[in-house]
Design a protein around this motif. Structure first.
Motif, short mmCIF file in Angstrom:
data_model
loop_
_atom_site.label_atom_id
_atom_site.label_comp_id
_atom_site.label_asym_id
_atom_site.label_seq_id
_atom_site.Cartn_x
_atom_site.Cartn_y
_atom_site.Cartn_z
N GLN A 1 0.82 -1.22 0.00
CA GLN A 1 0.00 0.00 0.00
C GLN A 1 0.85 1.27 0.00
OE1 GLN A 1 -3.53 0.14 0.00
NE2 GLN A 1 -3.30 -2.01 -0.51
N ARG B 1 -3.79 -2.36 -5.66
CA ARG B 1 -3.98 -1.66 -4.39
C ARG B 1 -5.35 -1.96 -3.78
NH1 ARG B 1 -1.71 2.26 -1.93
NH2 ARG B 1 -0.26 2.53 -3.65
N ASN C 1 -6.48 -2.60 2.04
CA ASN C 1 -7.08 -1.38 1.51
C ASN C 1 -8.52 -1.20 1.99
OD1 ASN C 1 -6.75 0.89 -0.59
ND2 ASN C 1 -8.67 -0.07 -1.22
#
Length: 451
Positions: free
Chosen positions: A223, A232, A238
């Motif tokens: 990240q 991501r 996330n």
């Protein structure tokens, strides 16, 4: 002579213990551990003390989203705690609960006794998983209640701007903050399932206990880098920050739904892998000390494959490419936030009312001069916001330095003129107040495409 007929005793097959009794037994074992009680007490007290104390300070955690609002609204403290949850706090909590729920039997050498008593590996697995889930959710609920209580009791329910600058009243903040906390439940379940997998596969090894933190550190490293946006958003790490989209109007919900789906997929796969390894284990082997190489093949490899598949699916379905941070997105987001916060500053200074539409605010951004392409994260973004007041023919400009992180968050730091965004306070009829245009947080939608 008569013969007596004696009925032979009827032998019945031993039945497994009911699942409810197994679950209660495992739950009592978990909550009777002093470290679990200590962690629960810390979750119940620490956020409340932190938010209540920091809310009264002038030095605030400005690096966290809503950190600079902690002494202005009681809702900000809970959101700052929520930011901390998305780092390593929740993976660490899952280590203490799910990461040890199976390994503790290996350390104590009690598997054979448990198998003889329950007579069903499946029920043992389900009851342990349910008990770990119950305790993890209880810890999460304690964190939520504590963080809200500390901030609201210290400051009350003052309105606060969203991440696009629009003002959110108490009703909207109540719904959004609770939904924000609800969005971190799926990634917490994902790391809890990883903890179950490590606990089943690695037994007494400390690596099994720390498996959620190890995975979280790897994903956190991903990240922090400017990786493709599809990779991501296709990780449960996330999913801890997708709640930010709820604080926009309209909401940026694409990353949130993807994070929910990815987290549930990780939860299902990791739990299934843990279950399969558990029911195939030889519990008569007294020398058992973890599965080692088999764990790499039957545990980590499928999770890595899931991450690859979800990345491809996200890339194909969204069409998002690159880092997702592009100049047009920053300009649109900055102009929108500036318009909303300018209206707020106008109300604070008791000037003639103006609306966002009347300002016609626009922004022009540049990243590190002409020799650098205008995309990607960095602290070298410079933007100029231009707007027009109703009835005026001339335009006004304000300069901002932007620090943009790889997850799409940016901090806009005002650089003049001083009467607009160059000073941290403004002189209002009720006294000095924080200047909403001096520094503010914003978010760009990484999945949105620009023409």
């Amino acid at each position: 002579m008569t013969a007596a007929i004696v009925d032979a005793p009827v032998r019945t097959q031993p039945q497994p213990v009911a699942l409810s009794r197994c679950y209660t037994f495992e739950l009592v074992k978990l909550v009777s551990q002093w470290r679990v009680r200590l962690v629960f007490l810390a979750c119940l007290l620490a956020p409340a003390i932190y938010t209540a104390v920091i809310s009264q300070q002038t030095s605030l955690p400005a690096d966290a989203v809503y950190g600079r609002w902690m002494n202005q609204s009681g809702w900000a403290g809970s959101l700052v705690i929520l930011v901390f949850m998305g780092t390593l706090v929740l993976p660490l909590l899952t280590c203490l609960v799910a990461g040890d729920v199976f390994a503790v039997e290996d350390r104590l050498g009690t598997w054979r006794h448990l198998m003889v008593a329950v007579r069903s590996p499946r029920r043992i697995f389900v009851s342990k998983a349910m008990a770990a889930l119950t305790v993890t959710l209880a810890l999460l609920a304690a964190l939520l209640v504590s963080s809200l209580a500390g901030g609201l009791l210290a400051l009350g329910t003052q309105p606060m701007p969203g991440l696009d600058g629009h003002i959110m009243d108490s009703g909207e903040l109540t719904r959004t903050v609770l939904l924000g906390w609800l969005t971190i439940v799926p990634p917490t379940l994902a790391f809890s399932a990883v903890g179950l997998l490590g606990s089943v596969a690695l037994g007494r090894s400390p690596l099994g206990l720390l498996m959620p933190v190890v995975i979280a550190l790897i994903l956190e490293g991903v990240q922090l880098m400017p990786v493709p946006v599809a990779l991501r958003v296709a990780t449960p790490m996330n999913a801890f920050i997708t709640y930010r989209g709820l604080f926009m109007a309209p909401g940026q919900l694409g990353s949130l739904w993807i994070g929910l789906a990815v987290s549930l997929a990780w939860t299902a796969l990791a739990t299934y892998l843990a279950y399969r390894l558990f029911v195939r284990r030889d519990f008569t082997d007294l020398a058992y000390d973890g599965m080692g190489r088999r764990f790499l093949v039957a545990g980590l490899a499928p999770l890595a494959g899931l991450a690859a598949v979800t990345t491809v699916v996200v890339a194909v379905t969204t069409g998002a490419t690159g880092t997702g941070i592009e100049r047009p997105k920053l300009e649109a987001s900055l102009a929108t936030s500036f318009s909303h916060l300018y209206v707020l500053q106008t109300e604070q200074l008791n000037r003639q009312a103006v609306t966002e539409e009347q300002l016609h605010a626009t922004a022009k951004c540049d990243k590190a001069g002409e020799r650098v392409e205008d995309h990607g994260p960095g602290a070298d973004w410079r933007c100029v916001v231009t707007w027009t007041l109703p009835g005026a023919t001339a335009t006004a400009d304000a300069i901002y330095q932007l620090e943009v992180t790889a997850d799409g968050r940016y901090v806009a730091d005002g650089d003049g003129p001083i009467q607009v965004n160059g000073f941290f306070q403004v002189a209002t009829p009720l006294g000095d107040r924080p200047n909403p245009l001096w520094q503010f947080d914003g978010v760009v939608d990484l999945l949105a495409t620009t023409k």
